[in-house]
Design a protein around this motif. Structure first.
Motif, PDB file in Angstrom:
ATOM      1  N   VAL A 211     -17.931  67.721  27.642  1.00 23.07           N
ATOM      2  CA  VAL A 211     -18.606  66.709  26.823  1.00 23.07           C
ATOM      3  C   VAL A 211     -19.547  65.907  27.703  1.00 23.07           C
ATOM      4  O   VAL A 211     -19.130  65.298  28.692  1.00 23.07           O
ATOM      5  CB  VAL A 211     -17.597  65.753  26.157  1.00 23.07           C
ATOM      6  CG1 VAL A 211     -18.334  64.678  25.359  1.00 23.07           C
ATOM      7  CG2 VAL A 211     -16.645  66.519  25.242  1.00 23.07           C
ATOM      8  N   THR A 212     -20.835  65.912  27.347  1.00 18.11           N
ATOM      9  CA  THR A 212     -21.806  65.100  28.070  1.00 18.11           C
ATOM     10  C   THR A 212     -22.969  64.749  27.153  1.00 18.11           C
ATOM     11  O   THR A 212     -23.287  65.475  26.204  1.00 18.11           O
ATOM     12  CB  THR A 212     -22.321  65.822  29.331  1.00 18.11           C
ATOM     13  OG1 THR A 212     -23.056  64.910  30.155  1.00 18.11           O
ATOM     14  CG2 THR A 212     -23.210  67.007  28.974  1.00 18.11           C
ATOM     15  N   GLY A 213     -23.599  63.606  27.425  1.00 18.76           N
ATOM     16  CA  GLY A 213     -24.762  63.168  26.662  1.00 18.76           C
ATOM     17  C   GLY A 213     -24.436  62.694  25.261  1.00 18.76           C
ATOM     18  O   GLY A 213     -25.321  62.648  24.409  1.00 18.76           O
ATOM     19  N   VAL A 214     -23.185  62.305  25.002  1.00 17.14           N
ATOM     20  CA  VAL A 214     -22.802  61.889  23.656  1.00 17.14           C
ATOM     21  C   VAL A 214     -22.454  60.404  23.622  1.00 17.14           C
ATOM     22  O   VAL A 214     -22.061  59.817  24.628  1.00 17.14           O
ATOM     23  CB  VAL A 214     -21.597  62.696  23.122  1.00 17.14           C
ATOM     24  CG1 VAL A 214     -21.858  64.186  23.209  1.00 17.14           C
ATOM     25  CG2 VAL A 214     -20.319  62.336  23.860  1.00 17.14           C
ATOM     26  N   THR A 215     -22.579  59.826  22.449  1.00 18.66           N
ATOM     27  CA  THR A 215     -22.070  58.486  22.179  1.00 18.66           C
ATOM     28  C   THR A 215     -20.928  58.629  21.187  1.00 18.66           C
ATOM     29  O   THR A 215     -21.137  59.060  20.048  1.00 18.66           O
ATOM     30  CB  THR A 215     -23.159  57.572  21.602  1.00 18.66           C
ATOM     31  OG1 THR A 215     -24.198  57.404  22.579  1.00 18.66           O
ATOM     32  CG2 THR A 215     -22.585  56.203  21.238  1.00 18.66           C
ATOM     33  N   LEU A 216     -19.731  58.303  21.636  1.00 16.55           N
ATOM     34  CA  LEU A 216     -18.549  58.413  20.783  1.00 16.55           C
ATOM     35  C   LEU A 216     -18.323  57.087  20.071  1.00 16.55           C
ATOM     36  O   LEU A 216     -18.140  56.050  20.713  1.00 16.55           O
ATOM     37  CB  LEU A 216     -17.332  58.772  21.626  1.00 16.55           C
ATOM     38  CG  LEU A 216     -15.996  58.867  20.878  1.00 16.55           C
ATOM     39  CD1 LEU A 216     -16.045  59.951  19.812  1.00 16.55           C
ATOM     40  CD2 LEU A 216     -14.858  59.129  21.871  1.00 16.55           C
ATOM     41  N   HIS A 217     -18.338  57.117  18.749  1.00 16.89           N
ATOM     42  CA  HIS A 217     -18.131  55.908  17.950  1.00 16.89           C
ATOM     43  C   HIS A 217     -16.638  55.735  17.673  1.00 16.89           C
ATOM     44  O   HIS A 217     -16.017  56.560  17.006  1.00 16.89           O
ATOM     45  CB  HIS A 217     -18.897  56.006  16.631  1.00 16.89           C
ATOM     46  CG  HIS A 217     -20.375  56.090  16.814  1.00 16.89           C
ATOM     47  ND1 HIS A 217     -21.167  54.979  16.969  1.00 16.89           N
ATOM     48  CD2 HIS A 217     -21.218  57.164  16.894  1.00 16.89           C
ATOM     49  CE1 HIS A 217     -22.424  55.341  17.116  1.00 16.89           C
ATOM     50  NE2 HIS A 217     -22.476  56.655  17.083  1.00 16.89           N
ATOM     51  N   VAL A 218     -16.084  54.663  18.201  1.00 16.39           N
ATOM     52  CA  VAL A 218     -14.670  54.342  17.986  1.00 16.39           C
ATOM     53  C   VAL A 218     -14.640  52.989  17.280  1.00 16.39           C
ATOM     54  O   VAL A 218     -14.373  51.947  17.860  1.00 16.39           O
ATOM     55  CB  VAL A 218     -13.888  54.304  19.318  1.00 16.39           C
ATOM     56  CG1 VAL A 218     -12.381  54.201  19.049  1.00 16.39           C
ATOM     57  CG2 VAL A 218     -14.189  55.541  20.153  1.00 16.39           C
ATOM     58  N   ASP A 219     -14.993  53.027  16.000  1.00 12.72           N
ATOM     59  CA  ASP A 219     -15.233  51.797  15.251  1.00 12.72           C
ATOM     60  C   ASP A 219     -14.560  51.791  13.885  1.00 12.72           C
ATOM     61  O   ASP A 219     -14.875  50.976  13.025  1.00 12.72           O
ATOM     62  CB  ASP A 219     -16.745  51.571  15.067  1.00 12.72           C
ATOM     63  CG  ASP A 219     -17.434  52.736  14.357  1.00 12.72           C
ATOM     64  OD1 ASP A 219     -16.740  53.632  13.854  1.00 12.72           O
ATOM     65  OD2 ASP A 219     -18.690  52.736  14.325  1.00 12.72           O
ATOM     66  N   GLY A 220     -13.638  52.740  13.674  1.00 10.58           N
ATOM     67  CA  GLY A 220     -12.990  52.810  12.377  1.00 10.58           C
ATOM     68  C   GLY A 220     -13.944  53.114  11.238  1.00 10.58           C
ATOM     69  O   GLY A 220     -13.643  52.863  10.085  1.00 10.58           O
ATOM     70  N   GLY A 221     -15.095  53.673  11.586  1.00  9.36           N
ATOM     71  CA  GLY A 221     -16.127  53.938  10.580  1.00  9.36           C
ATOM     72  C   GLY A 221     -16.941  52.699  10.249  1.00  9.36           C
ATOM     73  O   GLY A 221     -17.669  52.687   9.251  1.00  9.36           O
ATOM     74  N   GLY A 222     -16.861  51.678  11.097  1.00 10.71           N
ATOM     75  CA  GLY A 222     -17.531  50.407  10.808  1.00 10.71           C
ATOM     76  C   GLY A 222     -19.037  50.528  10.637  1.00 10.71           C
ATOM     77  O   GLY A 222     -19.630  49.791   9.847  1.00 10.71           O
ATOM     78  N   ARG A 223     -19.655  51.451  11.346  1.00 10.23           N
ATOM     79  CA  ARG A 223     -21.112  51.584  11.203  1.00 10.23           C
ATOM     80  C   ARG A 223     -21.490  52.183   9.856  1.00 10.23           C
ATOM     81  O   ARG A 223     -22.663  52.177   9.466  1.00 10.23           O
ATOM     82  CB  ARG A 223     -21.664  52.449  12.328  1.00 10.23           C
ATOM     83  CG  ARG A 223     -21.331  53.919  12.222  1.00 10.23           C
ATOM     84  CD  ARG A 223     -21.543  54.669  13.507  1.00 10.23           C
ATOM     85  NE  ARG A 223     -21.238  56.093  13.324  1.00 10.23           N
ATOM     86  CZ  ARG A 223     -20.014  56.582  13.247  1.00 10.23           C
ATOM     87  NH1 ARG A 223     -18.965  55.759  13.304  1.00 10.23           N
ATOM     88  NH2 ARG A 223     -19.810  57.880  13.103  1.00 10.23           N
ATOM     89  N   LEU A 224     -20.521  52.733   9.136  1.00  6.10           N
ATOM     90  CA  LEU A 224     -20.791  53.360   7.830  1.00  6.10           C
ATOM     91  C   LEU A 224     -20.545  52.402   6.669  1.00  6.10           C
ATOM     92  O   LEU A 224     -20.962  52.673   5.552  1.00  6.10           O
ATOM     93  CB  LEU A 224     -19.889  54.590   7.644  1.00  6.10           C
ATOM     94  CG  LEU A 224     -19.899  55.613   8.771  1.00  6.10           C
ATOM     95  CD1 LEU A 224     -18.853  56.688   8.502  1.00  6.10           C
ATOM     96  CD2 LEU A 224     -21.278  56.214   8.946  1.00  6.10           C
ATOM     97  N   ALA A 225     -19.838  51.321   6.953  1.00  5.68           N
ATOM     98  CA  ALA A 225     -19.406  50.424   5.875  1.00  5.68           C
ATOM     99  C   ALA A 225     -20.576  49.592   5.334  1.00  5.68           C
ATOM    100  O   ALA A 225     -21.516  49.297   6.045  1.00  5.68           O
ATOM    101  CB  ALA A 225     -18.307  49.499   6.388  1.00  5.68           C
TER     102      ALA A 225
END
Length: 232
Positions: free
Chosen positions: A218-232
């Motif tokens: 895994v490289t060059g990624v941004t992992l979103h650990v936000d409980g889906g907050g950016r989708l709400a």
């Protein structure tokens, strides 16, 4: 696993540090406030040490690299906020925000990439604000968003060294405690609107960070650990 953890003396960073030590690894806590670093090292035990780094001062990064020597991973959680109406922003505060999130990580890559061990990586922290713009958060949105593009660029330039980002959502890390009763309102609203129906815990972020450090595909990624907050 030998990990340099910038701004890891408390909150999410402290949880990551504990996870590394619990796995038998060594963690080097870095930051500007040596007293808080030394206190954290004392509590973490013999698997921890401290070094002074100011991401706004390249010389301190150069000196730390020479002092520390080879490491497996560099993690930076540093942030310096410049929030408020755009018409009232102070240029000095804006520059400090970019030092913490963008310029500082670039300088970490500049001085530490030559001494990363095989299979090593950089992990920089973004944040959900980049995907949820709001009035008064223009600098935070921009600096966090820049991190996502920075790791893609560095993953290509520094290959095969891996470079990733982690973007937390609202986490009960202690960072919101100064809000008083407003914290309860924020957390309740977050839990109501998040797809997972809760706020995050430092352990959620630590688990994700360890995954990014140890997964060598895994490289060059941004992992979103936000409980889906950016989708709400």
């Amino acid at each position: 696993m030998r990990v340099l953890l910038v701004s890891g003396a408390s909150g999410i960073g402290r949880s990551i540090a504990s996870a590394v030590v619990d796995r038998g690894g060594e963690v080097i806590l870095a930051g500007r406030q040596r007293d808080s670093l030394d206190a954290a090292v004392s509590e973490l035990g013999p698997g921890a040490s401290a070094v002074t780094i100011d991401l706004g001062d390249e010389l301190s990064i150069t000196q730390a690299a020479a002092e520390i020597g080879p490491v497996d991973h560099i993690v930076s959680l540093a942030a310096d906020h410049a929030n408020g109406p755009i018409t009232e922003l102070d240029p000095g505060a804006i520059r400090k925000a970019f030092d913490a999130k963008v310029i500082g990580p670039i300088l970490l890559a500049k001085h530490f990439s030559p001494q990363l061990r095989e299979g090593g990586s950089f992990l920089f922290f973004s944040g959900v604000a980049a995907w949820r713009p709001a009035p008064g958060l223009s600098v935070m949105v921009t600096t966090n968003g820049a991190v996502a593009f920075l790791v893609e660029a560095l993953a290509v330039e520094l290959a095969p060294t891996r470079v990733n980002a982690l973007s937390p959502g609202i986490v009960d890390s202690g960072a919101w405690d100064s809000m008083g009763s407003g914290k309860d309102t924020l957390f309740a609203d977050t839990a109501r609107t998040n797809p997972v129906r809760r706020v995050g815990q430092p352990s959620d972020i630590a688990a994700a960070a360890l995954s990014l450090l140890t997964n060598t595909f895994v490289t060059g990624v941004t992992l979103h650990v936000d409980g889906g907050g950016r989708l709400a």
